[in-house]
Design a protein around this motif. Structure first.
Motif, PDB file in Angstrom:
ATOM      1  N   ALA A  76      63.462  46.552  72.607  1.00 24.65           N
ATOM      2  CA  ALA A  76      64.106  45.455  73.136  1.00 24.65           C
ATOM      3  C   ALA A  76      63.444  44.110  73.255  1.00 24.65           C
ATOM      4  O   ALA A  76      63.977  43.105  73.066  1.00 24.65           O
ATOM      5  CB  ALA A  76      64.731  45.727  74.507  1.00 24.65           C
ATOM      6  N   SER A 112      68.257  44.355  78.448  1.00 23.33           N
ATOM      7  CA  SER A 112      67.132  45.456  78.449  1.00 23.33           C
ATOM      8  C   SER A 112      65.987  45.538  78.818  1.00 23.33           C
ATOM      9  O   SER A 112      65.381  46.326  79.508  1.00 23.33           O
ATOM     10  CB  SER A 112      67.406  46.091  76.944  1.00 23.33           C
ATOM     11  OG  SER A 112      66.619  47.220  76.864  1.00 23.33           O
ATOM     12  N   HIS A 116      64.695  47.317  82.176  1.00 14.40           N
ATOM     13  CA  HIS A 116      63.815  48.597  81.969  1.00 14.40           C
ATOM     14  C   HIS A 116      62.299  47.954  82.704  1.00 14.40           C
ATOM     15  O   HIS A 116      61.618  49.083  83.301  1.00 14.40           O
ATOM     16  CB  HIS A 116      63.257  48.490  80.525  1.00 14.40           C
ATOM     17  CG  HIS A 116      64.172  49.514  79.771  1.00 14.40           C
ATOM     18  ND1 HIS A 116      64.986  49.035  78.677  1.00 14.40           N
ATOM     19  CD2 HIS A 116      64.126  50.893  79.688  1.00 14.40           C
ATOM     20  CE1 HIS A 116      65.855  50.142  78.390  1.00 14.40           C
ATOM     21  NE2 HIS A 116      65.408  51.276  78.742  1.00 14.40           N
ATOM     22  N   HIS A 184      73.527  47.062  78.511  1.00 11.40           N
ATOM     23  CA  HIS A 184      72.470  46.558  79.422  1.00 11.40           C
ATOM     24  C   HIS A 184      73.215  45.327  80.142  1.00 11.40           C
ATOM     25  O   HIS A 184      72.385  44.852  80.863  1.00 11.40           O
ATOM     26  CB  HIS A 184      71.373  46.186  78.639  1.00 11.40           C
ATOM     27  CG  HIS A 184      70.817  47.171  77.828  1.00 11.40           C
ATOM     28  ND1 HIS A 184      69.954  48.117  78.385  1.00 11.40           N
ATOM     29  CD2 HIS A 184      70.562  47.291  76.158  1.00 11.40           C
ATOM     30  CE1 HIS A 184      69.487  48.989  77.289  1.00 11.40           C
ATOM     31  NE2 HIS A 184      70.031  48.622  76.047  1.00 11.40           N
ATOM     32  N   ASP A 199      68.530  54.407  84.588  1.00 14.71           N
ATOM     33  CA  ASP A 199      68.818  54.146  83.457  1.00 14.71           C
ATOM     34  C   ASP A 199      69.513  55.332  83.054  1.00 14.71           C
ATOM     35  O   ASP A 199      68.996  56.755  82.981  1.00 14.71           O
ATOM     36  CB  ASP A 199      67.614  54.138  82.555  1.00 14.71           C
ATOM     37  CG  ASP A 199      67.848  53.637  81.102  1.00 14.71           C
ATOM     38  OD1 ASP A 199      68.826  54.191  80.529  1.00 14.71           O
ATOM     39  OD2 ASP A 199      66.647  53.170  80.467  1.00 14.71           O
TER      40      ASP A 199
END
Length: 241
Positions: A76, A112, A116, A184, A199
């Motif tokens: 990403a 994303s 994350h 996302h 997630d």
């Protein structure tokens, strides 16, 4: 800290002083800046994990952490850098026929990267529970912690396809809110500050849990770092004052 700073540092590590001095996450803020989204040149950057890849076992195996972090999160980051490069190229060449494609890709890849980045610090290797001001806010907005757990668990498990369950702070209403995010970036709310993200893309759990997403989500509550969530909430309140 203003909203621009927030977008660059996700939501907490620009305010590292909020973290306990003896926290593994506080140490990592100083040394690595796990929540920083960009490097000194302004390029999107993948920072070091705040722990070893075995840290989350047995709830999340080391191989999953490695692949998830290096190839999915890392991919990403690479994608977002390429998207931004192509947008700048189109502007420099005064040729914007494909810019809508690259802006959509940037929305996907950067979202994303942000989620994350938050996800890794939302996890620890022991069970924690909300306390203090965060718990009071949870009880005010959801009735109880158990009710919030039920809501975010069900929301995460029932995402259509791939995506996230998100607990966020909505500054416009001064309320906590639970979101079901597809991919996302879809089904989100403008202005929400993510505090806790779950997630549920298959790459998060398939090696260990196979197709049993519900088992993964249930077990994740054993390693959710509510201290980190509380720190993010405290920082979020500072952002809107």
């Amino acid at each position: 800290m203003n909203r621009t700073d927030f977008l660059k540092t996700s939501s907490i590590l620009g305010a590292a002083s909020l973290l306990p001095n003896n926290s593994v996450f506080a140490n990592n803020v100083t040394e690595n800046g796990i929540d920083k989204l960009v490097d000194a040149e302004g390029n999107f950057a993948l920072q070091a994990l705040p722990y070893q890849e075995t840290f989350l076992e047995p709830y999340m195996d080391a191989e999953t952490v490695h692949l998830h972090y290096m190839f999915h999160h890392g991919g990403a980051v690479n994608g977002a850098n390429k998207d931004l490069k192509m947008i700048r190229k189109a502007l420099d060449e005064n040729s914007v026929e494909t810019v809508d494609y690259w802006t959509k890709k940037l929305s996907y890849h950067l979202s994303s990267h942000i989620l994350h980045t938050i996800f890794w610090t939302n996890l620890t290797n022991k069970k924690t529970d909300p306390a203090g001001e965060l718990l009071k806010k949870i009880e005010r907005d959801f009735g109880s912690y158990d009710k919030l757990k039920l809501l975010i668990s069900k929301t995460s498990k029932d995402v259509d396809g791939n995506g996230w369950g998100i607990l966020g702070y909505q500054p416009y209403t001064d309320k906590l809110t639970v979101l079901q995010c597809e991919n996302h970036e879809k089904l989100t709310q403008w202005g929400v500050i993510p505090l806790l993200v779950i997630d549920v893309w298959e790459h998060s759990y398939y090696l260990k849990y196979r197709n049993k997403r519900a088992d993964f989500v249930d077990n994740l509550f054993g390693i959710l770092n509510w201290d980190n969530v509380a720190q993010r909430y405290a920082t979020g309140l500072k952002l809107v004052k």
